[in-house]
Write an enzyme that holds these catalytic residues in place. Structure first.
Site, PDB file in Angstrom:
ATOM      1  N   ASP A 163       0.805  -1.225   0.000  1.00  0.00           N
ATOM      2  CA  ASP A 163       0.000   0.000   0.000  1.00  0.00           C
ATOM      3  C   ASP A 163       0.837   1.274   0.000  1.00  0.00           C
ATOM      4  O   ASP A 163       0.540   2.212  -0.739  1.00  0.00           O
ATOM      5  CB  ASP A 163      -0.913   0.000   1.225  1.00  0.00           C
ATOM      6  CG  ASP A 163      -1.695   1.287   1.353  1.00  0.00           C
ATOM      7  OD1 ASP A 163      -2.556   1.546   0.493  1.00  0.00           O
ATOM      8  OD2 ASP A 163      -1.436   2.055   2.304  1.00  0.00           O
ATOM      9  N   ASP A 166       4.921   0.917   4.086  1.00  0.00           N
ATOM     10  CA  ASP A 166       4.974  -0.333   4.833  1.00  0.00           C
ATOM     11  C   ASP A 166       4.778  -1.498   3.861  1.00  0.00           C
ATOM     12  O   ASP A 166       4.755  -1.317   2.659  1.00  0.00           O
ATOM     13  CB  ASP A 166       3.918  -0.348   5.941  1.00  0.00           C
ATOM     14  CG  ASP A 166       2.516  -0.047   5.396  1.00  0.00           C
ATOM     15  OD1 ASP A 166       2.299  -0.215   4.172  1.00  0.00           O
ATOM     16  OD2 ASP A 166       1.645   0.361   6.188  1.00  0.00           O
ATOM     17  N   TYR A 323      -7.852   2.184   7.108  1.00  0.00           N
ATOM     18  CA  TYR A 323      -8.730   2.367   5.940  1.00  0.00           C
ATOM     19  C   TYR A 323     -10.170   2.034   6.314  1.00  0.00           C
ATOM     20  O   TYR A 323     -10.763   1.097   5.796  1.00  0.00           O
ATOM     21  CB  TYR A 323      -8.246   1.517   4.767  1.00  0.00           C
ATOM     22  CG  TYR A 323      -7.011   2.096   4.093  1.00  0.00           C
ATOM     23  CD1 TYR A 323      -7.115   3.194   3.254  1.00  0.00           C
ATOM     24  CD2 TYR A 323      -5.753   1.554   4.326  1.00  0.00           C
ATOM     25  CE1 TYR A 323      -5.986   3.737   2.644  1.00  0.00           C
ATOM     26  CE2 TYR A 323      -4.619   2.091   3.731  1.00  0.00           C
ATOM     27  CZ  TYR A 323      -4.744   3.183   2.887  1.00  0.00           C
ATOM     28  OH  TYR A 323      -3.628   3.726   2.293  1.00  0.00           O
ATOM     29  N   GLU A 570       5.239   9.960   3.292  1.00  0.00           N
ATOM     30  CA  GLU A 570       4.832   8.618   2.863  1.00  0.00           C
ATOM     31  C   GLU A 570       3.944   8.679   1.616  1.00  0.00           C
ATOM     32  O   GLU A 570       2.954   9.407   1.588  1.00  0.00           O
ATOM     33  CB  GLU A 570       4.089   7.879   3.967  1.00  0.00           C
ATOM     34  CG  GLU A 570       3.792   6.424   3.607  1.00  0.00           C
ATOM     35  CD  GLU A 570       3.254   5.624   4.775  1.00  0.00           C
ATOM     36  OE1 GLU A 570       3.444   4.390   4.790  1.00  0.00           O
ATOM     37  OE2 GLU A 570       2.638   6.220   5.686  1.00  0.00           O
TER      38      GLU A 570
END
Length: 619
Positions: A163, A166, A323, A570
């Site tokens: 994703d 990570d 999420y 990120e």
């Protein structure tokens, strides 16, 4: 026997006298003499009476084997060929012999250059057994044991995309990313071809969808579960997992739990949208396309099951903090629209225009937050996608009222993006704050830029010069100006002159929050906590995660290039998918237009229907 004029009819042959014969011979002799040497006063006509026509010259012929022609004709033919060669052929030979200075094609614009890089980020996020031509030298095979303990999935859940920074595979945002990438290809295939990225993006889309097909029983028409995630972590956990550990994907040695959902309307509908949109991209491969569309219909049935309407993330500590879904009726509109485009089945169009969907999703409440497209909120995209049907096909009754409402709200969504209406704040540097000043704003900015740009292209393709915000009419250019201003901000036109797309330009983030990029290529396998030294290092990442769009600056246009501060540095696959869509919509490579017809290839003719006639009159 006598004739009408008297005398016998018989021809006498023996009655000529010798004297007559001599006279006749004499006449011939004179003729002969006159022919040979008579120089009397006879004119040419008279002589012709005596001598007859003069003997003509015989034509001479040339034998060419299969045909014969006169020598004069043959000479003229040869002469004509020589003249044609001199007049036409020789100049052509001379022109071709002269070295030509070809006009080079125009250089790619900045959007194309950034697009090449943005697509490469997906190569860096691939999980599973990588192809040799993956193009990211610091990445290798990983996650080969994912789902290996599942008894109903042959080979496990190998593949898909990590994703973000990570190593978790979240299937909900991954599906959204695949839908967005597919949408961009359907609208702008010609542009991808023009910049040489068509095959590449199709490979990326197929990689993701092949994995999604593994997460449920795609051969069935009814299912009772979906695998919703691989890996992950719990907040505050000290157990080795994807957040506690800092390891390359290739070095993961901790258990990666698979999450299963038996109730997930938003997950099922979003996955259905992804597979349906991808089936349109792969129409040239009927078997694969059909497999995708059938799988989409299976997922839709799961999403619509009345007994399975609980949110997929509800109460799950591995999903809900990261999420979480806020509702599923937006995914119902989104999924039904894509299934209609993919199958042409009017049942899905009826679902997409069902008044209950916008009512329950609050689509017409004009809540500003609901005009922001994200992995969680599909409302603005779904309504724009359905507005496309009204603009291009105008199906009329019984769909017109609902489509008109979608069209109106889409226009108001575009109005909300304009600075003059103060619906959203803008930073001093010009970035729209679609998440009210909170972190990781760029993913929403990129999505909004795409919606504005593609809506402008829809209007342009149908000959509509603009749209209204209340009584004020705005030209298409206003939409494009908004989209370009936001993407230019992302690419470096901001107060810091910082490109928030890694590898684009010379000034971009060097400390990206990304596990794989942070490790040197030293062939050392670092343990779960042994990798913390690279997480906490102050030095730039040894590897460049090219094309990654980071979280972005804050509401003051400030940015902290810190690996430990993920809200700034990120990237995510969902965010990059929106960036890719926006970039391809804005590039001039391949022309400024959308593909009008490909999306409708399965849609049957939609003529406006007349209302049913009243019942017959009865006395």
């Amino acid at each position: 026997m006598h004739n009408h004029w008297g005398g016998p009819l018989e021809i006498a042959t023996d009655c000529t006298t010798e004297e007559d014969q001599k006279g006749r011979n004499l006449d011939w002799d004179r003729a002969s003499i006159s022919h040979q040497g008579y120089n009397g006063n006879l004119d040419e006509t008279q002589q012709s009476w005596l001598l007859g026509p003069s003997e003509k010259k015989k034509k001479k012929y040339v034998d060419l084997g299969c045909i014969m022609c006169s020598r004069s004709t043959f000479k003229w033919a040869i002469l004509s060929v020589l003249i044609a060669f001199v007049v036409i052929g020789l100049p052509i030979i001379i022109v071709k012999a002269i070295p030509r200075h070809k006009t080079p094609p125009p250089p790619p614009d900045n959007y194309s250059l950034a697009l090449h890089k943005a697509l490469l980020f997906f190569n860096a996020q691939k999980s599973g057994k990588l192809p040799k031509n993956n193009g990211v030298p610091w990445r290798g095979n990983s996650g080969l044991e994912d789902g290996s303990d599942l008894t109903d999935v042959k080979g496990g859940l190998v593949g898909g995309y990590y994703d973000a920074g990570d190593n978790t595979k979240f299937h909900f945002p991954m599906s959204f990313a695949m839908t967005m990438l597919s949408w961009s290809v359907i609208e702008y295939e010609h542009k991808y071809r023009a910049i040489g990225e068509y095959d590449h993006i199709r490979d990326l889309i197929k990689w993701g969808n092949d994995y999604l097909l593994l997460t449920f029983n795609s051969s069935a028409t009814r299912i009772n579960k979906i695998y919703s995630q691989v890996g992950g972590s719990q907040n505050g956990s000290r157990t080795p997992d994807d957040h506690y550990c800092w390891q390359r994907p290739e070095d993961m040695d901790y258990p990666r739990k698979v999450q299963t959902t038996t109730s997930g309307p938003e997950l099922g509908a979003e996955m259905a949208a992804a597979l349906a949109a991808t089936s349109i991209v792969f129409r040239d491969k009927p078997t694969y396309s059909n497999k995708l569309s059938k799988g989409a219909e299976t997922l839709w049935a799961f999403a619509r099951d009345k007994g399975k309407r609980t949110r997929y993330s509800q109460g799950n500590p591995f999903i809900e903090p990261f999420y979480n879904s806020s509702g599923h009726y937006d995914e119902y509109m989104w999924g039904a629209a894509w299934l209609f485009y993919a199958t042409g089945n009017n049942t899905y169009f009826s679902w997409a225009t069902n008044p209950g969907f916008p009512k329950n999703s609050r689509a017409f409440n004009m809540n500003p937050d609901l005009s922001v497209l994200s992995w969680d909120n599909k409302l603005p995209a779904a309504m724009l996608l359905l507005t496309r049907i009204r603009l291009f096909l105008n199906p009329g009754y019984p769909y017109e009222d609902m489509l008109k409402s979608y069209h109106s709200v889409t226009g108001l969504t575009m109005c909300s993006y304009l600075r003059r209406y103060n619906v959203f704040n803008f930073t001093q540097g010009g970035m729209i704050e679609l998440n009210h000043g909170r972190a990781q704003n760029l993913q929403y900015v990129a999505n909004a830029a795409f919606l504005a740009s593609v809506f402008a292209d829809y209007l342009n393709a149908t000959g509509v010069p603009g749209w209204y915000c209340g009584p004020t009419f705005y030209k298409i250019k206003v939409l494009k100006d908004f989209a370009t201003s936001q993407i230019k901000y992302i690419l470096g036109d901001n107060p810091l002159k910082m490109s928030y797309v890694v590898g684009y330009g010379s000034n971009y983030p060097r400390h990206v929050h990304h596990r794989g990029a942070s490790f040197p290529r030293d062939k050392i396998k670092y343990s779960c906590t042994g990798g913390w030294r690279w997480r906490d290092a102050k030095t730039p990442n040894p590897n460049t995660v090219t094309g990654a769009m980071v979280g972005g600056p804050d509401r003051f246009d400030k940015f902290k290039d810190s690996r430990s501060n993920y809200s700034y540095t990120e990237p995510t696959v969902a965010g990059n998918a929106g960036l890719v869509a926006a970039l391809v919509s804005l590039t001039s490579s391949g022309g400024i237009r959308v593909d009008k017809n490909t999306i409708f290839s399965a849609v049957p003719p939609m003529y406006p229907k007349s209302p049913s006639p009243p019942p017959p009159w009865r006395p």
